[in-house]
Design a protein around this motif. Structure first.
Motif, PDB file in Angstrom:
ATOM      1  N   SER A 266       0.850  -1.188   0.000  1.00 22.73           N
ATOM      2  CA  SER A 266       0.000   0.000   0.000  1.00 22.73           C
ATOM      3  C   SER A 266       0.882   1.232   0.000  1.00 22.73           C
ATOM      4  O   SER A 266       1.791   1.345   0.813  1.00 22.73           O
ATOM      5  N   PRO A 267       0.630   2.177  -0.887  1.00 24.09           N
ATOM      6  CA  PRO A 267       1.413   3.422  -0.862  1.00 24.09           C
ATOM      7  C   PRO A 267       0.854   4.417   0.153  1.00 24.09           C
ATOM      8  O   PRO A 267       1.387   5.506   0.308  1.00 24.09           O
ATOM      9  N   ALA A 268      -0.201   4.044   0.845  1.00 21.41           N
ATOM     10  CA  ALA A 268      -0.836   4.981   1.782  1.00 21.41           C
ATOM     11  C   ALA A 268      -0.019   5.105   3.062  1.00 21.41           C
ATOM     12  O   ALA A 268       0.746   4.212   3.425  1.00 21.41           O
ATOM     13  N   VAL A 269      -0.188   6.239   3.726  1.00 24.10           N
ATOM     14  CA  VAL A 269       0.466   6.425   5.020  1.00 24.10           C
ATOM     15  C   VAL A 269      -0.589   6.552   6.111  1.00 24.10           C
ATOM     16  O   VAL A 269      -1.663   7.106   5.902  1.00 24.10           O
ATOM     17  N   GLU A 270      -0.255   6.042   7.269  1.00 25.79           N
ATOM     18  CA  GLU A 270      -1.160   6.115   8.406  1.00 25.79           C
ATOM     19  C   GLU A 270      -1.075   7.492   9.041  1.00 25.79           C
ATOM     20  O   GLU A 270      -2.063   8.054   9.471  1.00 25.79           O
ATOM     21  N   ARG A 271       0.127   8.010   9.125  1.00 25.14           N
ATOM     22  CA  ARG A 271       0.362   9.375   9.607  1.00 25.14           C
ATOM     23  C   ARG A 271       1.764   9.781   9.184  1.00 25.14           C
ATOM     24  O   ARG A 271       2.570   8.936   8.807  1.00 25.14           O
ATOM     25  N   VAL A 272       2.033  11.070   9.260  1.00 24.80           N
ATOM     26  CA  VAL A 272       3.366  11.566   8.925  1.00 24.80           C
ATOM     27  C   VAL A 272       3.979  12.180  10.174  1.00 24.80           C
ATOM     28  O   VAL A 272       3.344  12.978  10.864  1.00 24.80           O
ATOM     29  N   LEU A 273       5.204  11.768  10.463  1.00 23.94           N
ATOM     30  CA  LEU A 273       5.900  12.267  11.640  1.00 23.94           C
ATOM     31  C   LEU A 273       6.910  13.321  11.217  1.00 23.94           C
ATOM     32  O   LEU A 273       7.580  13.183  10.205  1.00 23.94           O
ATOM     33  N   SER A 274       7.013  14.351  12.022  1.00 27.77           N
ATOM     34  CA  SER A 274       7.968  15.437  11.799  1.00 27.77           C
ATOM     35  C   SER A 274       9.115  15.212  12.776  1.00 27.77           C
ATOM     36  O   SER A 274       8.935  15.401  13.976  1.00 27.77           O
ATOM     37  N   LEU A 275      10.249  14.783  12.288  1.00 29.78           N
ATOM     38  CA  LEU A 275      11.292  14.299  13.211  1.00 29.78           C
ATOM     39  C   LEU A 275      12.662  14.906  12.939  1.00 29.78           C
ATOM     40  O   LEU A 275      13.040  15.133  11.783  1.00 29.78           O
TER      41      LEU A 275
END
Ligand code: AMP
Ligand code: MG
Length: 372
Positions: A266-275
Motif C-alpha cells: 500500500s502506498p498509503a500512510v497512516e500518519r506523517v511524523l515530523s522528526l
C-alpha cells in the motif's frame, strides 16, 4: 515505513526484495502531515488518493538534498544528505563499504560471515567475537530479557523451517514434529556473552542465530555515525524501513517520515511524523508472508510457540535514540500482540505506535510521546 521527504523529485521506488512495503518520496509534505481519521474503513483508500494527488501535482524538479539508493540485506537502502561534504560517488562507496563489512559480520545469507561461522560451529566453549557482533548480540540479549523472549535471535531454526530464512522453502506450514525439534533449539539463555575481550559461548552446539530483526537497525546507526564523522549534520538514512534522521531536511524543516499503512504494497500512510535526531523502526505482519489454504503466515514468529503470530496487532513503530534498539523492540512488541505489547511498551517507557486490526481498518494505540 514510508519515508516522506521534502525532496523535489517525486518517485515511488519498489525495493528489490519485497521485505517491506513501498518506499515513497513526496514533495511538499505539508498536506500529508494531516493525521486524518484512522478509524474509518475507507481511510486507506482516501490516503491513497491523497498520495496519488501529491505525486501528480505541483512538483518541481530540483532537489537540494543529495539522494542515494542502493541494495543491502535483501532490501534497499536510501540516504538523503543536506549539504554533503563528499561527492555522491564517495558517499555511496563509503556507505557500501560499511554495509559490506556489516554483512560480512552478521548475514546468515553469507556462508562465510562471522555469524554463519558461529552458527556452523559445534563448539560450546568461548569464542572470540568482533566488537560489532558483540554489540548487536548484547543488545539482543537485553531486549530478549525485557520482552520475556518474545524477541529472541535464537529463533533462527524456526524462522528457517517456516521458509523465511536463507534457504528457499516451499511455503507450507511445517509438520509438528519438525517444529518441535526446531523449537527445542531456541532460547536466548543458551547464548552467553562476556565483554572483555568480546566473547561468546553457545551452550548447545546447534544454536543458530538470526539477526534479521536487529541488524538493519544496527546498520542504520552505523551509517548515520559514519555520515556524522564525515561532517554531516542533516541527513536521513533508511534500510528497509528502519530509519535515522539527524538535523533537518529541506528548507530547514524537520524530516517528514510517513508511517506505512499496514497492508502490503500500500502506498498509503497512516500518519506523517515530523522528526529530527531520532531513530525509528517498524515491524509488521504484512511485510513478508505466505498464504496457505486461505490462511496468512507471516515472518514474525513467536519463539515461545514456534508459530507465526496470529493476532490483531498488524504493525508496531518504535521511536528511539538507537535504531538498533528500535528495530529489536518493534519486533518484540509486535510478537507480544495488541494487549501485552502496549502494556510492556508503557512499562519500559518506550515511544511506540501500535496499529491493531479493527474490522476492515486499523485502530491506533500510542505509548510514550508518540506524536499524533
Ligand atoms: P523485523 O522485520 O525487524 O521484525 O524482523 C523480522 C525478521 O526477524 C524475520 O524475517 C525473522 O528472520 C526474524 N524473526 C522473526 N521472529 C523473530 C523474533 N520473535 N525475534 C527475533 N527475530 C525474529
Ligand atoms: Mg526488528
Amino acid at each position: 515505513m514510508i519515508q516522506v521527504d521534502t525532496g523535489k523529485c517525486p518517485e515511488i521506488v519498489r525495493p528489490p526484495v519485497a521485505a517491506r512495503g513501498w518506499a515513497t518520496r513526496l514533495t511538499e509534505g505539508k498536506t500529508c502531515s494531516e493525521p486524518g481519521t484512522r478509524h474509518h474503513a475507507g481511510l486507506a483508500r482516501s490516503k491513497l488518493l491523497l498520495l496519488l494527488l501529491l505525486l501528480t501535482t505541483g512538483l518541481d524538479a530540483a532537489a537540494a538534498a543529495l539522494q542515494l539508493v542502493g541494495a543491502t540485506m535483501g532490501t534497499r537502502y536510501s540516504l538523503s544528505v543536506m549539504n554533503p561534504t563528499l561527492s555522491a560517488n564517495e558517499l555511496q562507496a563509503g556507505v557500501d563499504a560499511l554495509l559490506e563489512d556489516i554483512n560480512n559480520a552478521m548475514s546468515t545469507w553469507r556462508q562465510e560471515s562471522e555469524l554463519s561461522r558461529l552458527n556452523q560451529t559445534r563448539h560450546t566453549g568461548w569464542l572470540p567475537l568482533s566488537p560489532a557482533l558483540h554489540q548487536v548480540l548484547t543488545a539482543a540479549a537485553v531486549v530478549s530479557g525485557q520482552t520475556g523472549g518474545a524477541f529472541d535471535v535464537t529463533v533462527g531454526p524456526v524462522v528457517n523451517l517456516w521458509g523465511f530464512g536463507p534457504q528457499a522453502r516451499v511455503p507450507v506450514p511445517p509438520p509438528a514434529d519438525a517444529l518441535a525439534e526446531a523449537r527445542a533449539r531456541v532460547g536466548y539463555h543458551q547464548l552467553n556473552l562476556v565483554d572483555r575481550p568480546p566473547r561468546v559461548r553457545k551452550t548447545r552446539p546447534d544454536l543458530y542465530i538470526d539477526l534479521s530483526a536487529i541488524a538493519k537497525g544496527y546498520a542504520v546507526d552505523r551509517v548515520a555515525a559514519w555520515l556524522a564523522d564525515q561532517g554531516h549534520t542533516d541527513f536521513m538514512v533508511e534500510i528497509g524501513g528502519e530509519i535515522v534522521v539527524r538535523g533537518h531536511g529541506e528548507a530547514g524543516r524537520p524530516w517528514q517520515i510517513g508511517v506505512a499503512w499496514p497492508v502490503q504494497n500500500s502506498p498509503a500512510v497512516e500518519r506523517v511524523l515530523s522528526l529530527s535526531d531520532r531513530a525509528l523502526a517498524t515491524s509488521g505482519d504484512y511485510q513478508r508472508y505466505f498464504e496457505f489454504e486461505g490462511k496468512r503466515y507471516t515472518h514474525e514468529i513467536d519463539p515461545v510457540t514456534g508459530r507465526t503470530i496470529e493476532h490483531a496487532l498488524a504493525a508496531v513503530t518504535v521511536l528511539h535514540a538507537s535504531c538498533m534498539y528500535a528495530d529489536a523492540y518493534a519486533t518484540g512488541l509486535l510478537v507480544l500482540g495488541p494487549t501485552r505489547g502496549p502494556a510492556l511498551a508503557r512499562d519500559l517507557g518506550l515511544t511506540a505506535l501500535f496499529l491493531i486490526a479493527d474490522g476492515a481498518s486499523f485502530r491506533a494505540v500510542t505509548t510514550g510521546e508518540f506524536p499524533n
